[in-house]
Design a protein around this motif. Structure first.
Motif, PDB file in Angstrom:
ATOM      1  N   ARG A   1       3.632   0.142   3.741  1.00 20.65           N
ATOM      2  CA  ARG A   1       2.699  -0.853   4.287  1.00 20.65           C
ATOM      3  C   ARG A   1       2.877  -2.185   3.576  1.00 20.65           C
ATOM      4  O   ARG A   1       3.083  -2.236   2.374  1.00 20.65           O
ATOM      5  CB  ARG A   1       1.255  -0.369   4.124  1.00 20.65           C
ATOM      6  N   TYR A   2       2.831  -3.240   4.387  1.00 18.18           N
ATOM      7  CA  TYR A   2       2.968  -4.599   3.854  1.00 18.18           C
ATOM      8  C   TYR A   2       1.911  -5.463   4.516  1.00 18.18           C
ATOM      9  O   TYR A   2       1.564  -5.260   5.679  1.00 18.18           O
ATOM     10  CB  TYR A   2       4.379  -5.135   4.136  1.00 18.18           C
ATOM     11  N   ASP A   3       1.382  -6.411   3.781  1.00 19.82           N
ATOM     12  CA  ASP A   3       0.322  -7.254   4.334  1.00 19.82           C
ATOM     13  C   ASP A   3       0.687  -8.724   4.384  1.00 19.82           C
ATOM     14  O   ASP A   3       0.015  -9.508   5.030  1.00 19.82           O
ATOM     15  CB  ASP A   3      -0.956  -7.105   3.494  1.00 19.82           C
ATOM     16  N   ASN A   4       1.746  -9.093   3.689  1.00 16.65           N
ATOM     17  CA  ASN A   4       1.978 -10.523   3.465  1.00 16.65           C
ATOM     18  C   ASN A   4       3.261 -11.048   4.102  1.00 16.65           C
ATOM     19  O   ASN A   4       3.667 -12.156   3.825  1.00 16.65           O
ATOM     20  CB  ASN A   4       2.028 -10.794   1.955  1.00 16.65           C
ATOM     21  N   LEU A   5       3.890 -10.272   4.956  1.00 13.95           N
ATOM     22  CA  LEU A   5       5.203 -10.682   5.447  1.00 13.95           C
ATOM     23  C   LEU A   5       5.174 -11.991   6.226  1.00 13.95           C
ATOM     24  O   LEU A   5       6.102 -12.773   6.164  1.00 13.95           O
ATOM     25  CB  LEU A   5       5.813  -9.592   6.326  1.00 13.95           C
ATOM     26  N   LEU A   6       4.118 -12.203   7.016  1.00 20.85           N
ATOM     27  CA  LEU A   6       4.080 -13.417   7.842  1.00 20.85           C
ATOM     28  C   LEU A   6       3.924 -14.674   7.006  1.00 20.85           C
ATOM     29  O   LEU A   6       4.180 -15.772   7.491  1.00 20.85           O
ATOM     30  CB  LEU A   6       2.935 -13.350   8.859  1.00 20.85           C
ATOM     31  N   LYS A   7       3.491 -14.521   5.761  1.00 21.44           N
ATOM     32  CA  LYS A   7       3.226 -15.693   4.918  1.00 21.44           C
ATOM     33  C   LYS A   7       4.450 -16.571   4.704  1.00 21.44           C
ATOM     34  O   LYS A   7       4.318 -17.739   4.360  1.00 21.44           O
ATOM     35  CB  LYS A   7       2.656 -15.234   3.573  1.00 21.44           C
ATOM     36  N   MET A   8       5.641 -16.006   4.882  1.00 23.62           N
ATOM     37  CA  MET A   8       6.848 -16.826   4.796  1.00 23.62           C
ATOM     38  C   MET A   8       6.858 -17.903   5.888  1.00 23.62           C
ATOM     39  O   MET A   8       7.506 -18.937   5.753  1.00 23.62           O
ATOM     40  CB  MET A   8       8.101 -15.962   5.011  1.00 23.62           C
TER      41      MET A   8
ATOM     42  N   GLY B   1       0.839  -1.201   0.000  1.00 23.27           N
ATOM     43  CA  GLY B   1       0.000   0.000   0.000  1.00 23.27           C
ATOM     44  C   GLY B   1       0.866   1.240   0.000  1.00 23.27           C
ATOM     45  O   GLY B   1       1.711   1.426  -0.874  1.00 23.27           O
ATOM     46  N   THR B   2       0.643   2.084   1.032  1.00 18.25           N
ATOM     47  CA  THR B   2       1.429   3.305   1.174  1.00 18.25           C
ATOM     48  C   THR B   2       2.931   3.006   1.159  1.00 18.25           C
ATOM     49  O   THR B   2       3.386   2.060   1.812  1.00 18.25           O
ATOM     50  CB  THR B   2       1.084   3.966   2.533  1.00 18.25           C
ATOM     51  N   ILE B   3       3.679   3.791   0.405  1.00 20.36           N
ATOM     52  CA  ILE B   3       5.143   3.795   0.518  1.00 20.36           C
ATOM     53  C   ILE B   3       5.590   5.250   0.617  1.00 20.36           C
ATOM     54  O   ILE B   3       4.914   6.141   0.080  1.00 20.36           O
ATOM     55  CB  ILE B   3       5.860   3.090  -0.663  1.00 20.36           C
ATOM     56  N   PHE B   4       6.665   5.495   1.334  1.00 24.44           N
ATOM     57  CA  PHE B   4       7.078   6.894   1.492  1.00 24.44           C
ATOM     58  C   PHE B   4       8.572   6.991   1.757  1.00 24.44           C
ATOM     59  O   PHE B   4       9.212   6.039   2.208  1.00 24.44           O
ATOM     60  CB  PHE B   4       6.291   7.570   2.627  1.00 24.44           C
TER      61      PHE B   4
END
Lengths: 422, 422
Positions: free
Chosen positions: A285-292, A264-267
């Motif tokens: 913003r990241y949503d998928n990091l835990l998927k590892m 999402g948001t990057i800055f």
């Protein structure tokens, strides 16, 4: 005669003598103070991580894993990496206690990070980085909070908003923009994103040639550039920041960030001074990091801010005042000769119990030299301890800055000193 | 489905979740506060050091260099070691600026150190260690000061002198004792010293057998043991400590210390509790450390104290109070719904400017749940922000501990909160 070892540190890392350590401590303490007013809690981990942590697709960009990490095989045949960034570690930790942790989390850390870089100015192999993350809040006001925190971190060093600019983008909005141009293939979007990441470092011509080779259509190249240059874009994060009175912010569609995991948001925050024109801080913003690690997902937004770029910014804007000096003792106790050292140490104990910083001069120098040493070290007070003082119980406290003196018992002088230092 | 990565840290190192980090920070802060009252200045360096630093004769014991360091070849063909102890690093730094530094130096650092150990309880591959050194004072009162500092470090954690014992020895005195027995060959003395270092870990029979194989004479074995057992030995460092009121100290001729570089005083502090009967801290005087780098010599005396043994000591003696908890926000601001998040963030800014730790609950939970979350996080106050409050300018501050409430403008409540938290 033995061959002597060199005294230089390992290539690309720094020694922190007390003068440099004082600046480093000032930066870390200021970071700590600001992030804790936002309710963030500190965590940490080892610099040693299993190498697999950085090999998973999407964890770090490929260049770093292949060419820029310190990776070696330990004596137990395990492949180990010196962490090149903190996000995979914090994702591992959050995944590891996912069921026990009470979300949302506001976590920060000040880890040292390692990259094997060719030696050049400002490109060190070890640097420290403030990492701040909010886990478990989807609402856009978490994006506003994390950027407001980044903003406040600079303000709390004495910066004014004209000294830096917040550049904002959004990966999801970029996908929509690309979709509007008929570009939907993720790999093509990734290629354009990576090219955008390098846009400011190459010429317009080089950029256009590279873009053409990705999309294969001159009309599309122009359309993409038009969209990227759009000056009037806004979004709710930008508006939210303005509501909080943060106005040194703009949408910049070329902001790409190196890491693939943002969603999402990057800055970024860049220094507005032309002599230090570079990114000081970046995140998203990241949503998928835990998927590892798990079939769970936790949304997060965070940023990292390096100590070297921070110090460059402070120096560029003259924000490292002369007040940041190494710790000086408040009081130096000066025995008239070595036979008074123990008596001096007993007296030092009384002052230390009241949290006064005391150094006892245990050298065999003359009294005059001991006093000038105390002045040179930046001490505020000196106390002479000799046979006369010990017999009479009457001591003299010298105020080294004002060149005044105060006489009395140790108790009297202790009270005097404390009332004149706080 | 992708294969998932494990969430455990690398073998033998620790993750510091906020609860553990709070204890680690408490230990580091207490160390820092005490050593700074003794006028010590902080320094630091990278964990990466040229491997040669640990290969020089006398730098570290042979076992460590050969079997226990993390050493690898970097991408530029340099041999690098993760520092296993800090003394070689500080010697390198002092040698590097020997001409510029103004002696004496009182320097401290809290580095992390690495040893490749087989995994077993309390034997970690990474630990942190407080290192304190005084450089450039020959007088025995520097030995007294460094040991008094070690003593005070434990006292400042709430320990009483009966909880630990300072065991003192002196390499030069040991040489005299050996000389009195006709033993003058340095290699024989080193062998006996190393055997003494293991004395408490082996049986008397094993010790005597080993000693016999070194000196080859049963009468001499008995004489050595008699000298080592001498209970009435004293020296000026011991007497100096007693003058300062430090009485939990004794001469122990079996104290040897692992490192070869000590030349005078050596000491350890051991926990007197039988359940944690081990050395917590050790150090000594060295005169030749700079010789690896320069034809100069600077005398020094210092010690190292590990975070793991420190924590074990504090836990053994119930000195880690319940007050050491992770940082809780003083105030949680609770928007009645997400549309009040930005207004809440604006109000948070006012409190943060007065250094209040504020967390804004940006979740979409119900108000009751938000309040109970604030209680669970350990917050002291909660402030509700809804349309009514924003329209009227009249807010309610809940004291979560006492279950009382205070109403008024933000200014009034800010003043109230500050007067009730400091």
């Amino acid at each position: 005669m033995d061959k002597k070892l060199p005294t230089e540190p390992y290539k690309g890392v720094r020694d922190f003598y007390p003068e440099d350590m004082a600046i480093q401590s000032y930066i870390f303490n200021t970071w700590k103070k600001t992030v804790e007013t936002f309710g963030f809690e500190r965590y940490d981990a080892s610099i040693l991580e299993p190498a697999d942590l950085y090999k998973s697709k999407g964890a770090v960009n490929a260049e770093m894993v292949n060419d820029q990490t310190y990776t070696f095989i330990d004596r137990g045949e395990r492949e180990v990496t010196l962490r090149p960034e903190m996000t995979p570690t914090v994702a591992r930790m959050v995944a590891g206690k996912h069921r026990e942790l009470s979300f949302p989390l506001r976590w920060y850390s000040i880890p040292n990070l390692f990259r094997y870089e060719r030696a050049q100015r400002g490109r060190l192999r070890e640097h420290w980085q403030l990492n701040c993350d909010i886990f478990g809040i989807e609402h856009y006001t978490a994006d506003v909070e994390i950027i407001a925190l980044a903003h406040q971190l600079l303000i709390d060093f004495g910066a004014t908003p004209d000294m830096f600019e917040i550049q904002l983008n959004n990966r999801a909005e970029m996908s929509q923009i690309f979709a509007g141009l008929g570009i939907t293939e993720p790999e093509v979007i990734n290629e354009i994103t990576r090219l955008n990441d390098r846009k400011k470092k190459i010429t317009t011509e080089e950029y256009e040639t590279a873009l053409l080779s990705i999309v294969g259509d001159t009309a599309l190249v122009n359309q993409i550039q038009e969209k990227l240059n759009c000056q009037n874009d806004t979004n709710e994060v930008l508006e939210g920041l303005k509501t909080l009175g943060i106005n040194n912010v703009k949408i910049d569609r070329t902001i790409a960030r190196g890491f693939d995991y943002y969603t999402g948001t990057i800055f970024e925050i860049v220094d507005t001074d032309p002599s230090n024109n570079r990114s000081m801080l970046g995140g998203g913003r990241y949503d998928n990091l835990l998927k590892m690690f798990k079939d769970e997902s936790v949304t997060g937004i965070g940023f990292g801010m390096g100590d070297v770029t921070m110090r460059d910014f402070l120096e560029t804007h003259n924000l490292l005042g002369a007040h940041i000096t190494k710790t000086a003792p408040t009081l130096v106790i000066i025995p008239t000769d070595s036979d008074r050292n123990l008596d001096s140490q007993k007296i030092a104990h009384l002052f230390r119990q009241r949290e006064v910083k005391v150094s006892v001069d245990l050298s065999n120098k003359k009294i005059g030299k001991k006093i000038s040493d105390a002045v040179n070290r930046g001490a505020t007070f000196a106390l002479i301890v000799g046979p006369d003082e010990l017999n009479s119980g009457n001591f003299t406290l010298k105020n080294l800055a004002f060149e005044t003196e105060e006489s009395g018992t140790i108790d009297t002088l202790l009270t005097y000193l404390i009332s004149h230092t706080t």
